[in-house]
Scaffold this motif. Sequence first.
Motif, short mmCIF file in Angstrom:
data_model
loop_
_atom_site.label_atom_id
_atom_site.label_comp_id
_atom_site.label_asym_id
_atom_site.label_seq_id
_atom_site.Cartn_x
_atom_site.Cartn_y
_atom_site.Cartn_z
N ARG A 1 0.84 -1.20 0.00
CA ARG A 1 0.00 0.00 0.00
C ARG A 1 0.87 1.25 0.00
NH1 ARG A 1 -4.96 1.29 4.17
NH2 ARG A 1 -5.53 3.30 3.30
N THR A 2 0.43 2.26 -0.73
CA THR A 2 1.14 3.54 -0.81
C THR A 2 0.15 4.67 -0.63
OG1 THR A 2 2.90 2.70 -2.27
CG2 THR A 2 2.46 5.07 -2.33
N GLY A 3 0.54 5.67 0.13
CA GLY A 3 -0.33 6.83 0.34
C GLY A 3 0.42 7.92 1.08
N GLY A 4 -0.31 8.62 1.95
CA GLY A 4 0.29 9.70 2.72
C GLY A 4 0.22 9.40 4.21
N LYS A 5 0.20 10.44 5.01
CA LYS A 5 0.22 10.27 6.46
C LYS A 5 -1.04 9.58 6.99
CE LYS A 5 3.33 13.97 7.93
NZ LYS A 5 3.47 15.17 8.80
N GLU A 6 -2.09 9.57 6.18
CA GLU A 6 -3.33 8.92 6.64
C GLU A 6 -3.11 7.43 6.89
OE1 GLU A 6 -3.22 8.15 2.31
OE2 GLU A 6 -2.87 9.96 3.53
N ILE A 7 -2.16 6.83 6.17
CA ILE A 7 -1.85 5.42 6.39
C ILE A 7 -1.27 5.22 7.78
CG2 ILE A 7 -0.38 3.50 5.66
CD1 ILE A 7 -0.61 4.44 2.84
N VAL A 8 -0.42 6.14 8.20
CA VAL A 8 0.21 6.05 9.52
C VAL A 8 -0.85 6.16 10.61
CG1 VAL A 8 1.94 7.04 11.06
CG2 VAL A 8 2.33 7.03 8.59
N GLU A 9 -1.80 7.06 10.41
CA GLU A 9 -2.88 7.22 11.38
C GLU A 9 -3.70 5.93 11.49
OE1 GLU A 9 -4.96 10.58 9.87
OE2 GLU A 9 -3.34 11.99 10.32
N GLU A 10 -3.89 5.27 10.36
CA GLU A 10 -4.63 4.01 10.34
C GLU A 10 -3.88 2.92 11.12
OE1 GLU A 10 -5.94 0.70 7.03
OE2 GLU A 10 -5.87 2.80 6.43
N ILE A 11 -2.56 2.88 10.93
CA ILE A 11 -1.74 1.89 11.64
C ILE A 11 -1.72 2.19 13.14
CG2 ILE A 11 0.63 1.03 11.94
CD1 ILE A 11 0.95 1.49 8.89
N GLU A 12 -1.65 3.47 13.49
CA GLU A 12 -1.70 3.86 14.91
C GLU A 12 -2.97 3.33 15.56
OE1 GLU A 12 -1.35 8.13 14.86
OE2 GLU A 12 0.67 8.04 15.65
N LYS A 13 -4.05 3.38 14.81
CA LYS A 13 -5.36 2.99 15.34
C LYS A 13 -5.54 1.47 15.37
CE LYS A 13 -10.32 3.77 14.57
NZ LYS A 13 -11.33 4.43 13.69
N ASN A 14 -5.14 0.80 14.29
CA ASN A 14 -5.46 -0.62 14.13
C ASN A 14 -4.27 -1.56 14.15
OD1 ASN A 14 -8.27 0.02 13.66
ND2 ASN A 14 -7.71 0.62 11.58
N GLY A 15 -3.02 -1.00 14.15
CA GLY A 15 -1.86 -1.86 14.00
C GLY A 15 -1.79 -2.40 12.58
N TYR A 16 -0.96 -3.43 12.38
CA TYR A 16 -0.83 -4.00 11.04
C TYR A 16 -1.78 -5.18 10.81
CZ TYR A 16 3.44 -1.25 10.44
OH TYR A 16 4.32 -0.21 10.32
N GLY A 17 -2.43 -5.64 11.88
CA GLY A 17 -3.28 -6.83 11.77
C GLY A 17 -4.36 -6.72 10.73
N LYS A 18 -5.09 -5.61 10.75
CA LYS A 18 -6.20 -5.42 9.81
C LYS A 18 -5.69 -5.38 8.37
CE LYS A 18 -10.16 -2.38 8.94
NZ LYS A 18 -10.88 -1.15 9.38
N MET A 19 -4.55 -4.74 8.17
CA MET A 19 -4.00 -4.64 6.82
C MET A 19 -3.52 -6.00 6.33
SD MET A 19 -1.41 -1.62 5.57
CE MET A 19 -2.31 -0.38 6.51
#
Length: 248
Positions: A224-242
Amino acid sequence: MSLLQLKDIRSEVEGKEILKGLNLNINKGEVHVIMGPNGAGKSTLASILVGNPKHKLIDGDIILDGENINDNTVDERAKKGIFLSFQYPEEIPGLTVEDFLRTAKEAVTGEKQYLMQFHNELEEKMEKLHINPEYAQRHLNVGFSGGEKKKNEILQMAVLEPKLAILDETDSGLDIDATKIVFEGVQKLKTNDTALLIITHYDKVLDYLDPDFVHILMDGKIVRTGGKEIVEEIEKNGYGKMKKQFGL
């Protein structure tokens, strides 16, 4: 303008496949951040880019400035403008920081570095990075704190002026203050001609750098490639969901 192209990169270490078809494009002047869980292949990517002989490129192409560098050695790649900041810098007793940097500059550029001229330029760069000029005469990394070692890595980057600077978990082991100092230094050195590839576990780096792209590396591929929104998603859910999303 494209600086680095990685096309379907596959690699192995001791017969084990690590990178499994990785693709990436970096233009001059861009800042790219690579994140991902442990064992994803982040440091392997850095090793493949600099030509570490322990890491075997088994397929794909590494294109730097339009030239295929698959078969280039570590020193040849350094001369072409690739720089790697180490996660764990070595201590070398008997070799001063200034002598090391002057010799490295000569090796990379092929040009004689005159003592006084180099000394004056080094002092300017040390002042810019808020490094005590007395450190130039200390033995390389000997007795340095973790933060001082990492600042010294950034000083090397300043002196060598690479086309592509790869920072492999440069923030590892640093407290918040040291991380701030190191990456503010990196930001000062960024130019329109120097691209940065930041490999990190920690989102705090993004407090001091404004990346053009954030990439998530999992199981040897950029998923996956994007911007800082990806980091916010990881902060919230970790890598498990991805991981579930991509079937990993």
